[in-house]
Design a protein around this motif. Structure first.
Motif, mmCIF file in Angstrom:
data_model
loop_
_atom_site.group_PDB
_atom_site.id
_atom_site.type_symbol
_atom_site.label_atom_id
_atom_site.label_comp_id
_atom_site.label_asym_id
_atom_site.label_seq_id
_atom_site.Cartn_x
_atom_site.Cartn_y
_atom_site.Cartn_z
ATOM 1 N N GLY A 236 50.499 37.552 48.434
ATOM 2 C CA GLY A 236 51.045 36.849 48.104
ATOM 3 C C GLY A 236 52.204 36.321 47.143
ATOM 4 N N LEU A 237 50.897 35.534 46.371
ATOM 5 C CA LEU A 237 50.697 35.330 45.319
ATOM 6 C C LEU A 237 50.210 35.990 43.664
ATOM 7 C CD1 LEU A 237 51.969 32.140 43.453
ATOM 8 C CD2 LEU A 237 49.562 31.525 44.130
ATOM 9 N N ALA A 238 50.799 36.375 42.854
ATOM 10 C CA ALA A 238 49.873 36.436 41.739
ATOM 11 C C ALA A 238 49.656 35.705 40.919
ATOM 12 C CB ALA A 238 50.788 38.163 41.142
ATOM 13 N N ASP A 239 48.410 35.632 39.899
ATOM 14 C CA ASP A 239 47.831 34.612 39.032
ATOM 15 C C ASP A 239 48.253 35.479 38.120
ATOM 16 O OD1 ASP A 239 46.423 36.202 36.633
ATOM 17 O OD2 ASP A 239 46.162 37.610 38.377
ATOM 18 N N PRO A 240 48.895 34.128 36.376
ATOM 19 C CA PRO A 240 49.996 34.004 35.867
ATOM 20 C C PRO A 240 49.532 34.736 34.365
ATOM 21 C CG PRO A 240 48.504 31.998 35.654
ATOM 22 C CD PRO A 240 48.217 32.863 36.801
ATOM 23 N N LEU A 241 48.040 35.310 34.519
ATOM 24 C CA LEU A 241 47.445 35.980 33.356
ATOM 25 C C LEU A 241 47.640 37.378 33.526
ATOM 26 C CD1 LEU A 241 46.575 35.779 30.125
ATOM 27 C CD2 LEU A 241 43.709 35.330 31.618
ATOM 28 N N PHE A 242 46.750 38.507 34.717
ATOM 29 C CA PHE A 242 47.103 39.431 35.140
ATOM 30 C C PHE A 242 48.218 39.807 35.273
ATOM 31 C CE2 PHE A 242 42.830 38.266 33.500
ATOM 32 C CZ PHE A 242 42.373 38.953 32.612
ATOM 33 N N HIS A 243 48.810 39.193 36.513
ATOM 34 C CA HIS A 243 49.817 38.986 37.333
ATOM 35 C C HIS A 243 49.048 40.341 38.741
ATOM 36 C CE1 HIS A 243 52.486 37.449 34.513
ATOM 37 N NE2 HIS A 243 51.681 38.374 33.261
ATOM 38 N N ARG A 244 47.872 39.729 39.044
ATOM 39 C CA ARG A 244 47.480 40.876 39.863
ATOM 40 C C ARG A 244 47.229 39.746 41.280
ATOM 41 N NH1 ARG A 244 43.926 44.891 39.352
ATOM 42 N NH2 ARG A 244 43.653 45.753 36.636
ATOM 43 N N ASP A 245 47.891 40.426 42.676
ATOM 44 C CA ASP A 245 47.164 39.571 42.978
ATOM 45 C C ASP A 245 45.931 38.490 44.030
ATOM 46 O OD1 ASP A 245 49.288 38.755 46.211
ATOM 47 O OD2 ASP A 245 46.905 38.689 46.821
ATOM 48 N N ILE A 246 46.632 37.444 44.380
ATOM 49 C CA ILE A 246 45.264 36.403 44.518
ATOM 50 C C ILE A 246 44.270 37.267 45.145
ATOM 51 C CG2 ILE A 246 44.249 34.313 44.945
ATOM 52 C CD1 ILE A 246 45.672 34.584 42.942
ATOM 53 N N GLY A 247 44.096 38.009 46.493
ATOM 54 C CA GLY A 247 43.518 39.063 46.581
ATOM 55 C C GLY A 247 42.561 39.144 46.024
ATOM 56 N N PHE A 248 43.336 40.595 45.072
ATOM 57 C CA PHE A 248 42.088 40.885 44.174
ATOM 58 C C PHE A 248 41.497 40.382 43.547
ATOM 59 C CE2 PHE A 248 40.646 42.425 40.370
ATOM 60 C CZ PHE A 248 41.176 43.168 40.144
ATOM 61 N N TYR A 249 41.018 39.241 43.197
ATOM 62 C CA TYR A 249 40.208 38.014 43.103
ATOM 63 C C TYR A 249 39.534 37.964 44.376
ATOM 64 C CZ TYR A 249 42.749 37.887 38.801
ATOM 65 O OH TYR A 249 43.747 38.599 37.459
ATOM 66 N N VAL A 250 40.183 36.959 45.217
ATOM 67 C CA VAL A 250 38.657 37.116 46.252
ATOM 68 C C VAL A 250 38.275 38.120 47.338
ATOM 69 C CG1 VAL A 250 39.356 35.758 48.854
ATOM 70 C CG2 VAL A 250 41.147 35.215 46.790
ATOM 71 N N PHE A 251 39.026 39.465 47.195
ATOM 72 C CA PHE A 251 38.535 40.197 48.299
ATOM 73 C C PHE A 251 38.154 41.336 47.376
ATOM 74 C CE2 PHE A 251 41.818 38.391 50.725
ATOM 75 C CZ PHE A 251 41.212 37.749 51.685
ATOM 76 N N LYS A 252 38.470 42.198 46.245
ATOM 77 C CA LYS A 252 38.414 42.967 45.513
ATOM 78 C C LYS A 252 37.218 42.551 44.411
ATOM 79 C CE LYS A 252 41.867 45.611 47.302
ATOM 80 N NZ LYS A 252 43.239 46.717 46.802
ATOM 81 N N LEU A 253 37.259 41.971 43.535
ATOM 82 C CA LEU A 253 36.519 41.249 42.395
ATOM 83 C C LEU A 253 35.054 40.877 42.816
ATOM 84 C CD1 LEU A 253 36.107 41.306 38.894
ATOM 85 C CD2 LEU A 253 37.351 38.870 39.391
ATOM 86 N N PRO A 254 34.926 40.671 43.451
ATOM 87 C CA PRO A 254 33.174 40.280 44.479
ATOM 88 C C PRO A 254 32.655 41.600 44.448
ATOM 89 C CG PRO A 254 34.309 39.490 45.368
ATOM 90 C CD PRO A 254 35.508 39.679 44.667
ATOM 91 N N PHE A 255 33.141 42.428 45.428
ATOM 92 C CA PHE A 255 32.934 44.089 46.141
ATOM 93 C C PHE A 255 32.656 44.550 44.218
ATOM 94 C CE2 PHE A 255 33.881 48.211 46.520
ATOM 95 C CZ PHE A 255 32.933 48.321 47.802
ATOM 96 N N TYR A 256 33.965 44.778 43.658
ATOM 97 C CA TYR A 256 33.836 45.452 41.751
ATOM 98 C C TYR A 256 31.902 44.685 41.060
ATOM 99 C CZ TYR A 256 38.340 47.750 42.774
ATOM 100 O OH TYR A 256 39.526 48.395 42.983
ATOM 101 N N ARG A 257 31.774 43.147 41.348
ATOM 102 C CA ARG A 257 30.783 43.142 40.996
ATOM 103 C C ARG A 257 29.258 43.413 41.343
ATOM 104 N NH1 ARG A 257 33.061 37.246 40.310
ATOM 105 N NH2 ARG A 257 30.737 37.047 40.363
ATOM 106 N N PHE A 258 29.750 43.562 42.924
ATOM 107 C CA PHE A 258 28.238 44.372 43.667
ATOM 108 C C PHE A 258 27.821 46.087 43.197
ATOM 109 C CE2 PHE A 258 27.058 46.688 47.973
ATOM 110 C CZ PHE A 258 25.959 45.647 47.354
ATOM 111 N N ILE A 259 29.169 46.291 42.787
ATOM 112 C CA ILE A 259 28.978 47.637 42.811
ATOM 113 C C ILE A 259 27.817 47.476 41.282
ATOM 114 C CG2 ILE A 259 29.929 49.676 41.847
ATOM 115 C CD1 ILE A 259 29.553 48.815 45.270
ATOM 116 N N LEU A 260 29.018 46.715 40.274
ATOM 117 C CA LEU A 260 28.212 46.586 38.795
ATOM 118 C C LEU A 260 26.984 46.111 38.992
ATOM 119 C CD1 LEU A 260 28.883 46.749 36.117
ATOM 120 C CD2 LEU A 260 29.143 44.459 36.426
ATOM 121 N N SER A 261 26.265 45.346 39.761
ATOM 122 C CA SER A 261 24.606 44.624 39.759
ATOM 123 C C SER A 261 24.046 45.682 39.878
ATOM 124 C CB SER A 261 23.987 43.398 40.628
ATOM 125 O OG SER A 261 24.790 44.513 41.935
ATOM 126 N N LEU A 262 24.426 46.954 41.488
ATOM 127 C CA LEU A 262 23.962 48.351 41.550
ATOM 128 C C LEU A 262 23.663 49.506 40.946
ATOM 129 C CD1 LEU A 262 25.179 48.440 45.196
ATOM 130 C CD2 LEU A 262 23.256 47.513 44.503
#
Length: 907
Positions: A140-166
């Motif tokens: 329920g709160l967006a970051d001030p730079l990209f205006h994405r919900d904090i949940g994107f960084y906590v739940f989704k960005l780690p998954f994308y980094r995992f896929i990238l490493s694979l």
């Protein structure tokens, strides 16, 4: 071969296969039984299927990717046999003698499968990351730079980094594997030895490299998004250089990567290596310039000369998001005047606060518990807990500890498998004393304890046995042929026996289970012992920290569970936290995370071992996501037993973390923060002879503006480079106010004594310092207890207990209490007398100190007799050694103890 031999071989094969399965799967089978025992089988199934599914997906991906690449390479290989001749190349020899297209496909399958399993550890522990991505919630709160919900960084960005490493690993792995076979079977084509020919291996490798550049372009985009967690600048999060250099730089590098990928793909048609080399060199040059040279240059020549102006907007983000991440934005701040107008009449009205001043420091008190309440050498009190109970219709702060059985302390002759696994199986009861009550002999006034459990204040325990605790590390077996040792009897060397009838444990109802657990615990005696019956049960994962981590390792657990009496039973309460280090712009704590919530309370039954997780912060998105992944695991707070709920406490570990962050982040003005003009420290005190930061402490008091006393946790602050006190933080613990944080700041135009200033005044007081020196010179050690700062009626009262401990004895005695108020300081043998000395008038003695010392009913004086015997034996030993002073001291203590017994024995 006869039919009989075939049957024998088949049976032997079945037996060996079953043996192997049981041996390899004993841990999983034992865990299955454990999760069934605690009623959380669905949690185990979710973990098992999710982990297996992610591993299978990763293995399948690597297998298919490797195999398709190897399959593509077969079109470049020539399998035409070479006519016989004297000298062959390795390729010609392999093709002529061994390799056919069919055999090569089989080889490729085997190599691909091996490579897939080789890289499968990349999936280890990643299933939760995948599940969180699939069931992500919003903050329920967006970051001030990209205006994405904090949940994107906590739940989704780690998954994308995992896929990238694979993807990166798969591309590099495929290049290495296919390169090996190209080198083996087509070296001239692969190494480019045929001038002017762009071979199929070159095209294959060009595609792999192009794909690697495309993947890397995505990686630069993820790096740009991750700038909100940049640790490079003045603060955590994207600063001026990150936003004005690295952010556009990563986008440029992503574009260059895509351009390089396009050039490499086009090159498979034009076959011009110079263009490809130029593109790769341009990428490397741009990377060095954008990632290393430009940021350093801008930081040095643009930012540092005018740092605050450049960084101020982003510093505001850091302050705001750090306060949110650690719950500091929820703190209500108000001024505390710290007047010097406290009167005896005021203290009379704050009677409950005086009755509950914690005079007993948990460190010396633990030694006292060991001496007076362990009863037998194999019992231990791991630590002392602090809590509150309603006793005689009054709120009373108490100290208590579980009497656990420590098998390491069993006599050597008693250390055998039967005793350790089937006889000495459990602890028994607890000991409890009011936090402020002291006997005339300087000992705690026990209101509960002894064996069997007794209490003189109405505390009832229908089930005092402790099968699950902090010291219960090994497995045990109940329901054997012989009963278990329960507790020692007060008459002679006899003891009471008991048989476990709780719901904990896994039944050993058949021989197969005994075999499984024998493999699980690597103990053949589980198979061989004749003491085990079909009614026996095995209890394991009994250490409560291990137990809860086995069920839910995805929470961070407090280091200090505490014991509670509720409904005639013993329960452990353990605080659990949700953490992440992915919160944008939030400064990390010393432990590395930058977000924390105490969203879960875990309650463990000390007898049955049942475990319940209660969600006390349903607004926490991380715990919400875990609840989606494990439906039914977390219960609402309303489902908690009301009696247990009365003992919920704000955890000191969490307050310490928040206080460390608050020391700087109470400053919301960026200029003040940048210059650290109002930085704080957690107040310090003297503990023993060492100066250390104060720990949060519980007390009972009436907060300013409130009409009744309540149980709070508090911690004082001092300025960063001074020792006067500047503020104190309080956490409320009772009822609907649980979890509220209050910050009381002192007027800035006054200097308020800090704890170390009070410690210095104690050392400088001629009467007190002379007495302390005298005690230290006469064979006794002076132990300084916690210095307590107590806000009472907008005034501050300072209280420090003093303990004496003889060099020979490990039994500290609370002998003096120091009270400081304003410019006055006094030391007396009781808190009441010290208050009288400071305030100059007769004050009401705290009624709780008039409570009679704990005496077992029915004339059972075991506790007093044990202490009298100890004092007498020590006196005789000192007499033999010629220590007349020590002999006299012990006899005086014995006399005081006998007088106390005489005064309290009822005819």
């Amino acid at each position: 071969m006869t039919i009989l031999n075939r049957i024998r071989i088949a049976l032997l094969s079945i037996f060996l296969a079953g043996f192997t399965i049981v041996f390899l799967g004993s841990h999983y089978i034992a865990d299955w039984y454990f999760f069934s025992e605690v009623g959380l089988r669905h949690v185990f199934i979710t973990r098992l299927l999710s982990d297996g599914g992610v591993r299978l997906a990763v293995i399948s991906f690597f297998f298919l990717f490797f195999f398709l690449n190897l399959l593509f390479s077969t079109r470049s290989l020539n399998f035409t046999p070479v006519s016989s001749r004297e000298s062959w190349t390795l390729k010609e020899y392999l093709v002529n003698r061994f390799i056919t297209r069919r055999r090569l496909i089989i080889l490729y399958l085997a190599v691909s499968l091996f490579g897939a399993f080789f890289f499968s550890p990349l999936a280890a522990g990643k299933w939760l990351l995948v599940q969180q991505y699939l069931k992500a919630g919003n903050f329920g709160l967006a970051d001030p730079l990209f205006h994405r919900d904090i949940g994107f960084y906590v739940f989704k960005l780690p998954f994308y980094r995992f896929i990238l490493s694979l993807l990166v690993t798969a591309l590099i792995g495929a290049a290495l594997v296919t390169g090996f076979f190209y080198l083996l079977f087509a070296p001239k084509e692969f190494l480019g030895l045929r001038q002017g020919v762009f071979s199929r291996p070159h095209a294959h490798f060009s595609i792999l490299i192009a794909l690697l550049f495309i993947v890397q372009a995505w990686g630069f985009r993820l790096k740009a998004l991750d700038l909100v967690r940049s640790p490079k600048g003045l603060f955590f999060g994207a600063g001026y250089t990150d936003i004005h250099v690295l952010l556009p730089g990563y986008n440029i590098l992503a574009a260059i990567s895509l351009a390089c990928a396009l050039l490499i793909l086009l090159n498979t048609l034009r076959r011009n290596f110079k263009l490809v080399v130029a593109g790769i060199m341009a990428f490397l040059g741009a990377y060095i310039l954008i990632v290393f040279i430009l940021p350093a240059t801008v930081q040095k020549f643009q930012v540092e000369p005018n740092e605050f102006v450049r960084e101020e907007p982003y510093l505001r983000f850091n302050i705001e998001f750090t306060r949110r991440a650690f719950g500091l934005d929820r703190i209500k701040t108000q001024e505390f005047l710290a007047r010097d107008s406290l009167t005896p009449a005021d203290l009379e009205q704050e009677r409950s606060a005086l009755e509950n001043i914690r005079l007993w420091d948990y460190r010396p008190l633990q030694q006292t518990y060991s001496q007076l309440q362990e009863i037998r050498s194999y019992y231990s009190f791991k630590d002392i807990d602090v809590d509150r109970y309603i006793l005689d219709n009054r709120l009373c702060q108490v100290m208590l500890a579980a009497r656990e059985l420590d098998q390491e302390k069993l006599p050597d002759r008693a250390k055998n498998w039967i005793n350790e696994r089937m006889r000495y199986t459990h602890g028994y009861g607890l000991a409890m004393n009011p936090a402020s009550a002291v006997t005339s002999g300087g000992q705690p006034q026990f209101i509960a304890g002894d064996l069997p459990f007794q209490s003189n204040v109405g505390l009832h325990l229908n089930e005092p046995r402790i099968y699950y605790g902090e010291l219960t590390g090994d497995y045990i077996i109940t329901g054997g042929r012989e009963a278990e040792f329960d507790y020692p009897s007060s008459s002679g060397d006899n003891f009471v026996e008991n048989r476990y009838d709780g719901s904990g444990g896994v039944p050993l109802k058949n021989y197969l289970r005994r075999v499984i657990f024998a493999f699980r615990f690597k103990d053949y005696r589980l198979i061989a012992s004749k003491e085990i019956t079909p009614e026996s049960k095995i209890l394991y994962y009994r250490q409560i920290q291990e137990r809860v981590r086995k069920i839910m390792p995805y929470l961070h657990y407090d280091n200090d569970p505490y014991l509670v009496i509720a409904g005639g039973r013993l329960y452990w309460i353990l605080d659990a936290y949700t953490l992440t280090n992915m919160y944008p712009y939030a400064e990390p704590a010393e432990e590395g995370f930058n977000y924390i919530r105490n969203s879960v309370k875990v309650v463990i039954d000390a007898y049955n071992g049942t475990v319940n997780y209660y969600l006390i912060d349903p607004d926490d998105p991380i715990s919400q996501t875990l609840a989606k992944i494990f439906p039914g695991l977390f219960k609402p707070l309303t489902a908690m037993d009301s009696e247990i709920k009365q003992h919920l406490r704000y955890p000191p570990e969490l307050m310490t973390i928040q206080a460390k962050m608050l020391a700087n982040y109470h400053m919301e003005n960026p200029m003040l923060f940048y210059n650290k003009e109002d930085a704080w420290n957690i107040a310090e005190e003297m503990v023993g002879n060492e100066r250390q930061a104060m720990e949060p402490y519980y007390t009972v008091l009436r907060l300013p503006g409130e009409v009744r006393e309540e149980y709070i946790l508090m911690l004082p602050f001092t300025p960063a480079r001074r020792v006067n006190m500047v503020a104190w933080l309080a956490a409320r613990n009772d009822g609907p106010n649980y979890g509220q944080l209050l910050l009381y700041t002192f007027p800035k135009n006054r200097s308020i004594y800090g704890p170390m200033q009070i410690e210095a005044r104690i050392d400088q007081d001629p009467v007190i310092s002379q007495q302390l020196t005298l005690w230290d010179q006469h064979g006794s050690q002076v132990i300084r207890g916690n210095l307590l700062v107590l806000p009472i009626r907008e005034s501050l009262l300072y209280v420090e207990p003093l303990f004496l401990q003889s060099q020979e004895s490990k039994l500290p005695e609370l002998r003096q209490v120091i009270v400081a108020y304003g410019e006055k300081i006094a030391m007396a043998n009781t808190l009441d007398n010290a208050l009288k000395a400071v305030f100059g008038e007769k004050l009401p003695a705290p009624p709780i100190q008039e409570t009679k010392p704990f005496l077992p009913p029915n004339g059972n004086l075991a506790t007093f007799i044990q202490e009298a015997n100890r004092l007498y034996n020590e006196a005789q030993e000192k007499l033999k050694q010629g220590d007349w002073n020590g002999y006299g001291e012990n006899m005086q203590k014995l006399g005081r103890l006998l007088q106390e017994m005489q005064q309290n024995i009822q005819p």
